[in-house]
Design a protein around this motif. Structure first.
Motif, mmCIF file in Angstrom:
data_model
loop_
_atom_site.group_PDB
_atom_site.id
_atom_site.type_symbol
_atom_site.label_atom_id
_atom_site.label_comp_id
_atom_site.label_asym_id
_atom_site.label_seq_id
_atom_site.Cartn_x
_atom_site.Cartn_y
_atom_site.Cartn_z
ATOM 1 N N SER A 242 0.853 -1.183 0.000
ATOM 2 C CA SER A 242 0.000 0.000 0.000
ATOM 3 C C SER A 242 0.888 1.232 0.000
ATOM 4 N N GLY A 243 0.318 2.376 0.316
ATOM 5 C CA GLY A 243 1.099 3.610 0.355
ATOM 6 C C GLY A 243 1.871 3.803 1.640
ATOM 7 N N ASP A 244 1.663 2.917 2.619
ATOM 8 C CA ASP A 244 2.367 3.011 3.898
ATOM 9 C C ASP A 244 3.086 1.694 4.150
ATOM 10 N N VAL A 245 4.357 1.657 3.831
ATOM 11 C CA VAL A 245 5.139 0.428 3.959
ATOM 12 C C VAL A 245 5.200 -0.034 5.412
ATOM 13 N N SER A 246 5.292 0.901 6.349
ATOM 14 C CA SER A 246 5.359 0.530 7.756
ATOM 15 C C SER A 246 4.085 -0.185 8.190
ATOM 16 N N ARG A 247 2.947 0.307 7.752
ATOM 17 C CA ARG A 247 1.674 -0.347 8.081
ATOM 18 C C ARG A 247 1.602 -1.735 7.438
ATOM 19 N N ASP A 248 2.066 -1.850 6.189
ATOM 20 C CA ASP A 248 2.080 -3.154 5.505
ATOM 21 C C ASP A 248 2.895 -4.174 6.293
ATOM 22 N N LEU A 249 4.094 -3.774 6.709
ATOM 23 C CA LEU A 249 4.984 -4.705 7.390
ATOM 24 C C LEU A 249 4.436 -5.102 8.754
ATOM 25 N N ALA A 250 3.849 -4.136 9.455
ATOM 26 C CA ALA A 250 3.254 -4.447 10.750
ATOM 27 C C ALA A 250 2.105 -5.441 10.590
ATOM 28 N N GLU A 251 1.260 -5.240 9.576
ATOM 29 C CA GLU A 251 0.143 -6.154 9.347
ATOM 30 C C GLU A 251 0.650 -7.539 8.945
ATOM 31 N N SER A 252 1.703 -7.598 8.138
ATOM 32 C CA SER A 252 2.284 -8.892 7.762
ATOM 33 C C SER A 252 2.760 -9.648 8.991
ATOM 34 N N LEU A 253 3.438 -8.941 9.875
ATOM 35 C CA LEU A 253 3.947 -9.572 11.089
ATOM 36 C C LEU A 253 2.805 -10.064 11.969
ATOM 37 N N LEU A 254 1.776 -9.241 12.149
ATOM 38 C CA LEU A 254 0.644 -9.638 12.992
ATOM 39 C C LEU A 254 -0.116 -10.810 12.379
ATOM 40 N N CYS A 255 -0.269 -10.810 11.051
ATOM 41 C CA CYS A 255 -0.932 -11.939 10.391
ATOM 42 C C CYS A 255 -0.152 -13.230 10.600
ATOM 43 N N ALA A 256 1.177 -13.149 10.535
ATOM 44 C CA ALA A 256 2.003 -14.330 10.751
ATOM 45 C C ALA A 256 1.871 -14.834 12.184
ATOM 46 N N LEU A 257 1.782 -13.926 13.143
ATOM 47 C CA LEU A 257 1.634 -14.329 14.541
ATOM 48 C C LEU A 257 0.291 -15.004 14.780
ATOM 49 N N ARG A 258 -0.721 -14.599 14.011
ATOM 50 C CA ARG A 258 -2.058 -15.198 14.171
ATOM 51 C C ARG A 258 -2.191 -16.520 13.415
ATOM 52 N N THR A 259 -1.229 -16.829 12.563
ATOM 53 C CA THR A 259 -1.293 -18.026 11.714
ATOM 54 C C THR A 259 -0.657 -19.215 12.413
ATOM 55 N N ALA A 260 -1.289 -20.370 12.276
ATOM 56 C CA ALA A 260 -0.719 -21.581 12.872
ATOM 57 C C ALA A 260 0.659 -21.865 12.282
ATOM 58 N N ALA A 261 1.574 -22.306 13.120
ATOM 59 C CA ALA A 261 2.941 -22.589 12.666
ATOM 60 C C ALA A 261 2.924 -23.590 11.515
ATOM 61 N N GLY A 262 3.652 -23.261 10.456
ATOM 62 C CA GLY A 262 3.745 -24.125 9.289
ATOM 63 C C GLY A 262 2.683 -23.888 8.244
#
Length: 295
Positions: free
Chosen positions: A97-117
């Motif tokens: 999106s237009g805010d790379v910092s927001r994109d990266l934060a959302e990517s990290l949070l999505c990964a934390l919410r995702t089951a390992a593997g």
């Protein structure tokens, strides 16, 4: 269709999809202690990693899992949640999106919410929400440069032939890159038939441009004999000057020249606020006409 059925359909409420507005942030890494290095890893460096630390509140919510920032992930993915619980977040990615910092934060949070593997699903436009500055314990990045992308893999995946084939394709795109001690966020690299020094300057664009213009007017913009100031580009609100170098000399041979340039540049910065003379104004216009294109 009968009149009765038409009337029944007309009474069914339609759910209006909320439109996600994109907002452009010219300096997405502003406020982070290592802003120039974040920019360098996103725009200049092919293969590198750095550990990240979550804020205590997020550690309480998701656990103290290892988290690694990487320049790129397989298929330019946004994030990975490995079977061993290790989370990796990619800086260089296809969707943004237009805010790379927001994109990266959302990517990290999505990964934390995702089951390992499991694959990590990340929205292309995350909408309002926390940014890197909100979810990380800030500090200097502990950067490691890599000659290959083997650090992507958990030990259990190393023997998979399909994984190895994918890894070999990614490794073929890596060009030699070294971090220079003489300048923060300064990197030497060698691409086919030439070498460069590329340096993310930490100062505001106008101050950096004026300093470079003064050095250009004084004839001291090159790094030394056999070098050439190739131009510069803008990246996330900061200037990145680029020098062409002889390709046969290794990175270590340029530490002294880069250190000397850093001294000249710092001296030129002390004149910030004073008007440029005629020669420096002409040099400034010339520098603006020599802007490069990223990648």
């Amino acid at each position: 269709m009968s009149k009765r059925r038409k009337n029944q359909r007309a009474t069914v409420p339609t759910v209006k999809r909320e439109k996600v507005r994109d907002v452009f942030v010219p300096r997405p890494f502003e406020g982070l202690a290592d802003e120039p290095e974040w920019i360098a890893l996103r725009e200049l460096v092919p293969a590198a990693s750095a550990p990240l630390r979550l804020t205590p509140a997020l550690v309480d919510e998701y656990g103290d899992r290892p988290i690694t920032l990487t320049t790129v992930l397989p298929m330019a993915a946004s994030a990975m949640s490995r079977e061993d619980g290790h989370v990796l977040v990619g800086l260089q990615r296809h969707q943004q999106s237009g805010d790379v910092s927001r994109d990266l934060a959302e990517s990290l949070l999505c990964a934390l919410r995702t089951a390992a593997g499991s694959p990590v699903a990340v929205p292309p436009l995350p909408g309002p929400g926390p940014r890197l500055q909100d979810i990380l314990v800030d500090g200097p990045l502990e950067i490691t440069l890599h000659e290959d992308f083997g650090f992507w893999l958990a030990p259990a995946a190393a023997g998979d032939p399909n994984v190895q084939a994918s890894l070999e394709r990614a490794n073929a795109a890596i060009y030699p890159t070294e971090r220079l001690a003489a300048g923060r966020a300064a990197y030497w690299c060698r691409v086919p038939e030439k070498a460069h020094v590329r340096w993310v300057l930490p100062e505001a664009e106008e101050a950096a441009l004026d300093a470079l213009a003064r050095l250009s007017a004084a004839g001291s913009l090159a790094l030394g004999e056999g070098t050439k100031f190739a131009g510069m580009f803008r990246a996330h609100g900061r200037l990145v000057p680029v020098w062409d170098l002889p390709d046969e000399a290794p990175a270590g041979d340029w530490e002294h020249q880069v250190a000397d340039f850093a001294t000249r540049y710092d001296e030129a910065l002390t004149e910030t606020g004073r008007p440029l003379d005629a020669a420096a104004r002409r040099s400034r216009q010339g520098l603006l006409g020599r802007q490069l294109t990223l990648r």
